[in-house]
Write a protein that holds these residues in place. Structure first.
Motif, PDB file in Angstrom:
ATOM      1  N   MET A 135       0.820  -1.217   0.000  1.00  0.00           N
ATOM      2  CA  MET A 135       0.000   0.000   0.000  1.00  0.00           C
ATOM      3  C   MET A 135       0.850   1.262   0.000  1.00  0.00           C
ATOM      4  O   MET A 135       0.545   2.224  -0.689  1.00  0.00           O
ATOM      5  CB  MET A 135      -0.915   0.020   1.232  1.00  0.00           C
ATOM      6  N   LEU A 158      -8.319   3.500  -1.207  1.00  0.00           N
ATOM      7  CA  LEU A 158      -7.696   3.770  -2.501  1.00  0.00           C
ATOM      8  C   LEU A 158      -6.360   3.045  -2.615  1.00  0.00           C
ATOM      9  O   LEU A 158      -6.083   2.375  -3.616  1.00  0.00           O
ATOM     10  CB  LEU A 158      -7.507   5.278  -2.692  1.00  0.00           C
ATOM     11  N   LEU A 159      -5.519   3.153  -1.587  1.00  0.00           N
ATOM     12  CA  LEU A 159      -4.211   2.500  -1.636  1.00  0.00           C
ATOM     13  C   LEU A 159      -4.339   0.984  -1.622  1.00  0.00           C
ATOM     14  O   LEU A 159      -3.556   0.284  -2.270  1.00  0.00           O
ATOM     15  CB  LEU A 159      -3.336   2.982  -0.481  1.00  0.00           C
ATOM     16  N   ARG A 165      -6.799  -0.738  -2.951  1.00  0.00           N
ATOM     17  CA  ARG A 165      -7.220  -1.116  -4.305  1.00  0.00           C
ATOM     18  C   ARG A 165      -6.054  -1.028  -5.277  1.00  0.00           C
ATOM     19  O   ARG A 165      -5.854  -1.922  -6.101  1.00  0.00           O
ATOM     20  CB  ARG A 165      -8.358  -0.215  -4.767  1.00  0.00           C
ATOM     21  N   ARG A 166      -5.294   0.051  -5.209  1.00  0.00           N
ATOM     22  CA  ARG A 166      -4.159   0.227  -6.129  1.00  0.00           C
ATOM     23  C   ARG A 166      -3.107  -0.862  -5.945  1.00  0.00           C
ATOM     24  O   ARG A 166      -2.459  -1.265  -6.895  1.00  0.00           O
ATOM     25  CB  ARG A 166      -3.530   1.597  -5.953  1.00  0.00           C
ATOM     26  N   ALA A 167      -2.933  -1.317  -4.701  1.00  0.00           N
ATOM     27  CA  ALA A 167      -1.915  -2.336  -4.407  1.00  0.00           C
ATOM     28  C   ALA A 167      -2.465  -3.756  -4.524  1.00  0.00           C
ATOM     29  O   ALA A 167      -1.727  -4.716  -4.352  1.00  0.00           O
ATOM     30  CB  ALA A 167      -1.362  -2.112  -3.003  1.00  0.00           C
ATOM     31  N   GLY A 168      -3.765  -3.890  -4.791  1.00  0.00           N
ATOM     32  CA  GLY A 168      -4.371  -5.224  -4.875  1.00  0.00           C
ATOM     33  C   GLY A 168      -4.439  -5.908  -3.523  1.00  0.00           C
ATOM     34  O   GLY A 168      -4.374  -7.125  -3.425  1.00  0.00           O
TER      35      GLY A 168
END
Length: 156
Positions: free
Chosen positions: A89, A127-128, A130-133
């Motif tokens: 993240m 958000l972080l 989601r961006r990092a999976g």
């Protein structure tokens, strides 16, 4: 035991140690070490070295208003993520978070600001993630503002 610098005999002590870290001097009390009275050199056991490092980082964090190791751990666990997931993240390498949480290494101001944001703004954490999976062990409440025409929804 003899001094590696001058060969004089070392004596065991817990006297005050003065250590430099990031251009600042720190005075640390109560760490066991072997001191040379001739040249001032000292030797320290690895376990005591870890404690010395932890205490220097703790004091430096206090001086510069950085999150403590316990506060970092609290933010991460409140998000329900592992250390590896938190690293993903934040965009830091492994084992950075472990080192921050044990006090072995001190975070930068930028990483500190990002962790504070993630800890205080649920949408930022989501958000972080989601961006990092990252899939947290528990589902955080998502506080994203709804998009145009969407009805507000909350995940639980």
């Amino acid at each position: 035991m003899f001094c590696p610098e001058c060969g004089a005999e070392l004596r065991e002590t817990c006297e005050t140690m003065r250590e430099a870290y990031r251009g600042e001097e720190f005075v640390i009390e109560g760490i066991r070490h072997n001191q040379c009275d001739s040249c001032g050199e000292y030797m320290i056991d690895i376990n005591d070295e870890v404690e010395l490092t932890r205490r220097i980082h703790e004091e430096s964090a206090r001086r510069h208003d950085l999150l403590s190791p316990a506060e970092i751990r609290s933010i991460r666990t409140s998000l329900g993520v592992s250390q590896k997931q938190f690293e993903a993240m934040l965009g830091v390498s492994s084992p950075t978070v472990s080192r921050w949480e044990t006090g072995y290494m001190q975070q930068t101001r930028m990483a500190d600001n990002l962790m504070r944001l993630v800890g205080q703004v649920p949408g930022a954490a989501t958000l972080l993630m989601r961006r990092a999976g990252v899939i947290p062990r528990k589902t955080p409440v998502i506080d994203f503002p709804p998009g145009p025409g969407a009805s507000p929804a909350r995940e639980a």
